[in-house]
Design a protein around this motif. Structure first.
Motif, mmCIF file in Angstrom:
data_model
loop_
_atom_site.group_PDB
_atom_site.id
_atom_site.type_symbol
_atom_site.label_atom_id
_atom_site.label_comp_id
_atom_site.label_asym_id
_atom_site.label_seq_id
_atom_site.Cartn_x
_atom_site.Cartn_y
_atom_site.Cartn_z
ATOM 1 N N GLY A 273 2.609 -3.994 4.369
ATOM 2 C CA GLY A 273 2.542 -2.613 4.742
ATOM 3 C C GLY A 273 0.802 -2.575 5.033
ATOM 4 O O GLY A 273 0.284 -1.485 5.251
ATOM 5 N N PHE A 274 0.008 -3.726 4.746
ATOM 6 C CA PHE A 274 -1.345 -3.632 4.988
ATOM 7 C C PHE A 274 -2.048 -4.953 5.494
ATOM 8 O O PHE A 274 -1.296 -6.064 5.065
ATOM 9 N N MET B 258 1.468 11.138 4.750
ATOM 10 C CA MET B 258 2.457 10.314 4.722
ATOM 11 C C MET B 258 3.909 11.032 5.207
ATOM 12 O O MET B 258 4.683 10.376 6.071
ATOM 13 N N ARG C 243 6.782 7.290 13.022
ATOM 14 C CA ARG C 243 6.195 5.938 12.147
ATOM 15 C C ARG C 243 6.258 4.695 13.149
ATOM 16 O O ARG C 243 5.601 3.859 13.289
ATOM 17 N N VAL D 101 -6.984 3.447 1.888
ATOM 18 C CA VAL D 101 -6.188 2.258 1.689
ATOM 19 C C VAL D 101 -7.244 1.105 1.478
ATOM 20 O O VAL D 101 -6.551 0.352 0.628
ATOM 21 N N ASP E 123 9.642 10.558 4.790
ATOM 22 C CA ASP E 123 9.455 9.734 6.221
ATOM 23 C C ASP E 123 10.350 9.066 6.652
ATOM 24 O O ASP E 123 10.165 8.445 7.591
ATOM 25 N N GLN F 11 -8.647 -2.135 9.601
ATOM 26 C CA GLN F 11 -8.348 -2.543 8.121
ATOM 27 C C GLN F 11 -8.344 -4.212 8.100
ATOM 28 O O GLN F 11 -8.786 -4.918 7.207
ATOM 29 N N LYS G 16 2.121 9.645 9.532
ATOM 30 C CA LYS G 16 0.944 9.098 10.072
ATOM 31 C C LYS G 16 0.257 8.340 9.170
ATOM 32 O O LYS G 16 0.581 8.123 8.080
ATOM 33 N N LEU G 17 -0.938 7.431 9.546
ATOM 34 C CA LEU G 17 -1.402 6.722 8.972
ATOM 35 C C LEU G 17 -2.660 7.244 7.693
ATOM 36 O O LEU G 17 -3.305 8.140 8.236
ATOM 37 N N VAL G 18 -2.736 7.079 6.539
ATOM 38 C CA VAL G 18 -3.676 7.478 5.480
ATOM 39 C C VAL G 18 -5.085 6.898 6.043
ATOM 40 O O VAL G 18 -5.150 5.839 6.649
ATOM 41 N N ARG H 248 13.360 9.308 0.932
ATOM 42 C CA ARG H 248 12.025 9.235 1.242
ATOM 43 C C ARG H 248 11.810 10.359 2.435
ATOM 44 O O ARG H 248 12.393 10.392 3.478
ATOM 45 N N LEU I 288 0.508 4.019 -2.722
ATOM 46 C CA LEU I 288 0.290 5.470 -2.243
ATOM 47 C C LEU I 288 1.208 6.430 -2.952
ATOM 48 O O LEU I 288 1.013 7.385 -3.492
ATOM 49 N N ARG J 22 -3.023 -2.215 8.517
ATOM 50 C CA ARG J 22 -2.077 -1.368 9.614
ATOM 51 C C ARG J 22 -2.991 -0.952 10.876
ATOM 52 O O ARG J 22 -2.198 -0.556 11.707
ATOM 53 N N THR K 52 0.930 -1.227 -0.001
ATOM 54 C CA THR K 52 0.111 -0.113 -0.037
ATOM 55 C C THR K 52 0.761 1.357 -0.038
ATOM 56 O O THR K 52 0.645 2.492 -0.459
ATOM 57 N N GLY K 53 1.859 1.172 0.655
ATOM 58 C CA GLY K 53 3.098 2.160 0.598
ATOM 59 C C GLY K 53 3.460 2.483 -0.709
ATOM 60 O O GLY K 53 3.446 3.922 -1.168
HETATM 61 P P1 AMP Z 1 5.295 1.877 3.891
HETATM 62 O O1 AMP Z 1 5.893 2.211 2.441
HETATM 63 O O2 AMP Z 1 4.776 0.637 4.014
HETATM 64 O O3 AMP Z 1 6.196 2.167 5.106
HETATM 65 O O4 AMP Z 1 4.062 3.137 3.853
HETATM 66 C C1 AMP Z 1 4.574 4.579 3.926
HETATM 67 C C2 AMP Z 1 3.630 5.356 4.528
HETATM 68 O O5 AMP Z 1 2.298 5.023 3.695
HETATM 69 C C3 AMP Z 1 2.962 5.012 6.015
HETATM 70 O O6 AMP Z 1 3.721 5.792 6.872
HETATM 71 C C4 AMP Z 1 1.330 5.643 5.914
HETATM 72 O O7 AMP Z 1 1.533 6.920 5.974
HETATM 73 C C5 AMP Z 1 0.950 5.221 4.458
HETATM 74 N N1 AMP Z 1 0.625 3.970 4.395
HETATM 75 C C6 AMP Z 1 1.108 2.618 3.842
HETATM 76 N N2 AMP Z 1 0.274 1.653 3.912
HETATM 77 C C7 AMP Z 1 -0.921 2.013 4.915
HETATM 78 C C8 AMP Z 1 -1.630 1.363 5.385
HETATM 79 N N3 AMP Z 1 -2.520 0.121 5.175
HETATM 80 N N4 AMP Z 1 -2.913 2.319 6.218
HETATM 81 C C9 AMP Z 1 -2.569 3.719 6.430
HETATM 82 N N5 AMP Z 1 -1.475 4.160 5.787
HETATM 83 C C10 AMP Z 1 -0.559 3.466 5.131
#
Ligand code: AMP
Length: 207
Positions: free
Chosen positions: A85-86, A53, A150, A64, A141, A92, A57-59, A139, A35, A88, A31-32
């Motif tokens: 990443g899903f 992001m 995170r 998602v 973040d 969900q 924080k979480l979307v 990145r 997004l 989270r 999901t990251g």
């Molecule tokens: P990741 O690449 O998995 O570390 O995700 C990067 C960022 O995308 C996270 O810090 C969230 O802001 C957002 N994100 C990714 N997956 C999710 C999810 N399942 N639910 C909410 N936010 C997500």
């Protein structure tokens, strides 16, 4: 085969999910990544997600969940998929189970990658410095302060999923502190039901 790869940010989920995709011929759904692609395209979803992001924080769940619901019906998911990443949040996780049961499918294993916090911080610093060396963008973040946020979000909002899957008997733990190939071997032993191969490479490559 439907697998959830579970673990803190920078645990190596993306690396292992890419190998699972190759070995088992299933789709890799991050999901990251989805997004970040939406942000790069400048889509409405991307615009909504970017600021959240960047803050670590979480979307929102509905965003998602919408992405995942659309993605899992694509033809490349028919044999299965590995989720990176899903889910989270508990919400969900429950919504995913509902979505799958409506299609008479279910999660096989939830593979938890265990890595301690000091190692995660080291890994994210390495990831940022590797990107800088290559001239790639870092990145936003992965900045140390945002990364701490995170991690805090992971502990507060994501780890409560574990008892949910525990109650379903789906949790399998691997030592994510080990070298990459050893982590792959541990995961392979779980996914192949104990018949682990010597190499993470797919059978058609190794013979
Ligand atoms: P990741 O690449 O998995 O570390 O995700 C990067 C960022 O995308 C996270 O810090 C969230 O802001 C957002 N994100 C990714 N997956 C999710 C999810 N399942 N639910 C909410 N936010 C997500």
């Amino acid at each position: 085969m439907i697998v959830v790869l579970f673990g803190p940010p920078a645990a190596g989920k993306g690396t292992q999910a890419a190998r699972i995709k190759l070995t088992y011929g299933i789709a890799h759904l991050s999901t990251g990544d989805m997004l970040r692609a939406a942000i790069a395209q400048g889509s409405e979803t991307g615009l909504k997600a970017k600021a959240i992001m960047d803050e670590g924080k979480l979307v929102p769940d509905d965003v998602v969940l919408g992405i995942i619901a659309e993605r899992i019906v694509a033809p490349d998911c028919s044999k299965g998929f590995v989720l990176d990443g899903f889910p989270r949040t508990v919400n969900q996780a429950k919504a995913l189970d509902l979505l799958l049961s409506g299609k008479e499918r279910s999660i096989g294993h939830v593979v938890v990658m265990e890595v301690n916090e000091a190692e995660l911080v080291k890994r994210v610093e390495n990831r940022a410095s590797e990107a800088r060396k290559k001239g790639d963008p870092v990145r936003p973040d992965d900045d140390p302060e945002t990364f701490k946020k995170r991690l805090a979000v992971y502990k507060a909002e994501t780890t409560p999923i574990l008892p949910y899957y525990e109650s379903q008997g789906k949790i399998r733990r691997v030592d994510g502190m080990k070298p990459i190939d050893e982590v792959t071997a541990q995961i392979d032993a779980i996914l192949s039901g104990g018949k682990a191969r010597k190499s993470w490479l797919p059978k058609w490559l190794t013979g």
